[in-house]
Each structure stands twice: as structure tokens, then as C-alpha cells.
Design a protein around this motif. Sequence first.
Motif, mmCIF file in Angstrom:
data_model
loop_
_atom_site.group_PDB
_atom_site.id
_atom_site.type_symbol
_atom_site.label_atom_id
_atom_site.label_comp_id
_atom_site.label_asym_id
_atom_site.label_seq_id
_atom_site.Cartn_x
_atom_site.Cartn_y
_atom_site.Cartn_z
ATOM 1 N N CYS A 1 -6.344 -2.301 0.236
ATOM 2 C CA CYS A 1 -5.635 -2.301 1.523
ATOM 3 C C CYS A 1 -6.093 -2.905 2.538
ATOM 4 O O CYS A 1 -7.407 -2.209 3.030
ATOM 5 C CB CYS A 1 -4.803 -1.132 1.937
ATOM 6 S SG CYS A 1 -3.686 -1.341 3.231
ATOM 7 N N GLU B 1 -5.565 -2.832 5.643
ATOM 8 C CA GLU B 1 -5.118 -1.921 6.950
ATOM 9 C C GLU B 1 -5.881 -0.467 6.657
ATOM 10 O O GLU B 1 -6.345 -0.206 8.025
ATOM 11 C CB GLU B 1 -3.759 -1.634 6.861
ATOM 12 C CG GLU B 1 -2.902 -3.138 6.942
ATOM 13 C CD GLU B 1 -3.275 -3.878 8.097
ATOM 14 O OE1 GLU B 1 -3.384 -3.153 9.414
ATOM 15 O OE2 GLU B 1 -3.289 -5.027 8.055
ATOM 16 N N CYS B 2 -5.839 0.151 5.496
ATOM 17 C CA CYS B 2 -6.583 1.515 5.493
ATOM 18 C C CYS B 2 -7.674 1.459 4.535
ATOM 19 O O CYS B 2 -7.993 2.758 4.337
ATOM 20 C CB CYS B 2 -5.379 2.454 5.335
ATOM 21 S SG CYS B 2 -4.674 2.328 3.561
ATOM 22 N N CYS C 1 -0.520 3.644 3.488
ATOM 23 C CA CYS C 1 0.093 3.113 4.755
ATOM 24 C C CYS C 1 1.298 2.255 4.849
ATOM 25 O O CYS C 1 1.623 2.002 5.771
ATOM 26 C CB CYS C 1 -0.912 2.418 5.429
ATOM 27 S SG CYS C 1 -1.542 0.805 5.283
ATOM 28 N N CYS D 1 0.673 -1.084 0.064
ATOM 29 C CA CYS D 1 0.113 0.015 -0.096
ATOM 30 C C CYS D 1 0.782 1.227 -0.036
ATOM 31 O O CYS D 1 1.802 1.412 0.758
ATOM 32 C CB CYS D 1 -0.784 -0.004 1.153
ATOM 33 S SG CYS D 1 -2.154 1.486 1.367
HETATM 34 ZN ZN ZN Z 1 -2.935 0.900 3.220
#
Ligand code: ZN
Length: 162
Positions: free
Chosen positions: A69, A71-72, A58, A55
Motif C-alpha cells: 500500500c 498510503e500506509c 487503511c 488495503c
Molecule cells: Zn494502506
Amino acid sequence: MTDTSTDDEREQVSVPSEIEFPRLLDFYDLQTADQTQIHEFYDNLRAGQLTTTRCTDCEAIHFPPRIVCPECTGDALEYVDLPHDGELFAFSAVRGGLPLGLREHEVPYVVGVVDLGPVRLSGRIDDAAYSDLEIGDSVSLKIVDIDGPTDEDRVFYRFEPQ
Ligand SMILES: [Zn+2]
């Protein structure tokens, strides 16, 4: 990066060419751009390089490759090279219960989780018996060509002891 087999030298594994329910029994992904949004992973693997997505927002690195992604939730992803050498993080032997039609898999064979540094991924460990392996053993990427039942040039990754 260590030497990775070129196209000419690669081992070929077979999926039966005539099976009654191909999508149930052929568990290898379809790999072209019109079939999957992570086709670049397979294009890179076909060219001899294991990659995954990173990504750019992040900086999280994922495996398997993603289109968003986790995560984000951003979608600004780029493909980055992964090391081809790693350590055996965990492993087990498959002794039975194979999907019907997998003649190629002569049990027992070994599957493992390999720590490549940026990611850990699971895969088959070729050319080794369960009793030969220990956690922490060095393993290297092995790319195999997948034969049938489609006409496409498909590949997949495995690992083998160094
Ligand atoms: Zn990310």
C-alpha cells in the motif's frame, strides 16, 4: 456491472509475432503468477472483471494494483471489483510517435483518463474519434485479447463510448 464481452466474443489485438527486441516493443505486461505479483488482476480481467487492490489496513484503493500500500506501506491487500462504466475525465488523440512495430495501431487513436468512481485510470478509447468525444461522456470497459509474441493468453483493458 454491464455486460462484458466473453472470451468468445472478444476482439483480438495483435503484437507482431516476430520482432527484433520483443521486450522493448511489446509493452503489454507478462501476466502469469511466475512473472508478476499482480497476476490476480489479469486473472480477473481474463474472466471478465476489472479489479484492483484495496488495503485492508487503511482502506485505500489503488490503481494500478499494488503489492504494498503506497498510503500506509502495509501489505494486507485484497482484490475488489471496479465498476465497468465510467465518465471520460480527460482525453487526447495520438497522431504519431508510436513504438516501432505497432502495426495494429492505426493513428490517430484516442487515449483517455476514465473516472470509474473509486479510481481514475488511463486507457485507450476505442471506436471513437477525438472529435466525437466530450469530457463527461459515458464509457464502458472493453477487454481485448493480446495476440503474440508469447504463447500466453494475455488480455488488456480499453474503454469504448456507451
Ligand atoms: Zn494502506
